[in-house]
Design a protein around this motif. Sequence first.
Motif, PDB file in Angstrom:
ATOM      1  N   PHE A  30       9.390  36.737 -16.963  1.00 51.50           N
ATOM      2  CA  PHE A  30      10.664  36.025 -17.009  1.00 51.50           C
ATOM      3  C   PHE A  30      10.492  34.719 -17.777  1.00 51.50           C
ATOM      4  O   PHE A  30       9.852  33.800 -17.298  1.00 51.50           O
ATOM      5  CB  PHE A  30      11.166  35.705 -15.597  1.00 51.50           C
ATOM      6  N   VAL A  36      19.228  38.230 -16.230  1.00 49.03           N
ATOM      7  CA  VAL A  36      18.996  38.930 -14.968  1.00 49.03           C
ATOM      8  C   VAL A  36      20.329  39.459 -14.462  1.00 49.03           C
ATOM      9  O   VAL A  36      21.330  38.746 -14.466  1.00 49.03           O
ATOM     10  CB  VAL A  36      18.379  37.975 -13.927  1.00 49.03           C
ATOM     11  N   CYS A  57      23.950  36.732  -9.773  1.00 49.86           N
ATOM     12  CA  CYS A  57      23.636  37.685 -10.849  1.00 49.86           C
ATOM     13  C   CYS A  57      24.531  38.916 -10.856  1.00 49.86           C
ATOM     14  O   CYS A  57      24.132  39.969 -11.357  1.00 49.86           O
ATOM     15  CB  CYS A  57      22.170  38.098 -10.771  1.00 49.86           C
ATOM     16  N   LEU A  81      12.389  36.012  -8.511  1.00 49.32           N
ATOM     17  CA  LEU A  81      12.866  37.106  -9.355  1.00 49.32           C
ATOM     18  C   LEU A  81      11.855  38.243  -9.408  1.00 49.32           C
ATOM     19  O   LEU A  81      12.229  39.424  -9.403  1.00 49.32           O
ATOM     20  CB  LEU A  81      13.166  36.599 -10.762  1.00 49.32           C
ATOM     21  N   LEU A  85      12.637  42.059  -8.514  1.00 53.75           N
ATOM     22  CA  LEU A  85      12.376  43.099  -9.498  1.00 53.75           C
ATOM     23  C   LEU A  85      11.495  44.191  -8.896  1.00 53.75           C
ATOM     24  O   LEU A  85      11.741  45.379  -9.101  1.00 53.75           O
ATOM     25  CB  LEU A  85      11.714  42.493 -10.741  1.00 53.75           C
ATOM     26  N   ILE A  90      17.096  43.920  -8.943  1.00 55.95           N
ATOM     27  CA  ILE A  90      17.596  43.333 -10.172  1.00 55.95           C
ATOM     28  C   ILE A  90      17.011  44.081 -11.365  1.00 55.95           C
ATOM     29  O   ILE A  90      16.010  44.793 -11.235  1.00 55.95           O
ATOM     30  CB  ILE A  90      17.238  41.835 -10.311  1.00 55.95           C
ATOM     31  N   ALA A  92      16.048  43.051 -15.543  1.00 58.28           N
ATOM     32  CA  ALA A  92      15.885  41.907 -16.433  1.00 58.28           C
ATOM     33  C   ALA A  92      15.744  42.408 -17.852  1.00 58.28           C
ATOM     34  O   ALA A  92      15.109  43.426 -18.103  1.00 58.28           O
ATOM     35  CB  ALA A  92      14.655  41.108 -16.026  1.00 58.28           C
TER      36      ALA A  92
END
Length: 120
Positions: A30, A36, A57, A81, A85, A90, A92
């Motif tokens: 990231f 995101v 997000c 994050l 992930l 999420i 990205a």
Amino acid sequence: MTRPGRDEDPDRLYTVTGGRSRSAAGAEAFDLVTLVVGESAPVRGMQSEHAAILRICRFPTAVVELAADLGLPVSVVRILLGDLLAQGKITARHPRRARTADALPDPDILKQVLVGLRNI
């Protein structure tokens, strides 16, 4: 004047990250402009910062914007994050890269278009 994230109690930041300086999913993936997108809604029992990230997000949001909205240092947000992930909560992606020179239109065609526009 206090600065969000920087002047906070370091114990809180330690608690938010669980004492980690890196996430298992590789927070180095990231950078500041990585977009995101939340893939699920927050669930009961989830850490409040994780839930806040998922709420923010709903639409693509840059990592630097998340850090500003949460009032946390970027390094802490990157760890959070990475956790999301790894859980599949999420996705990205990096913004589109600039075209390379070989993918640009042919200069001769551009010159012909320019000449045509001037003749109008």
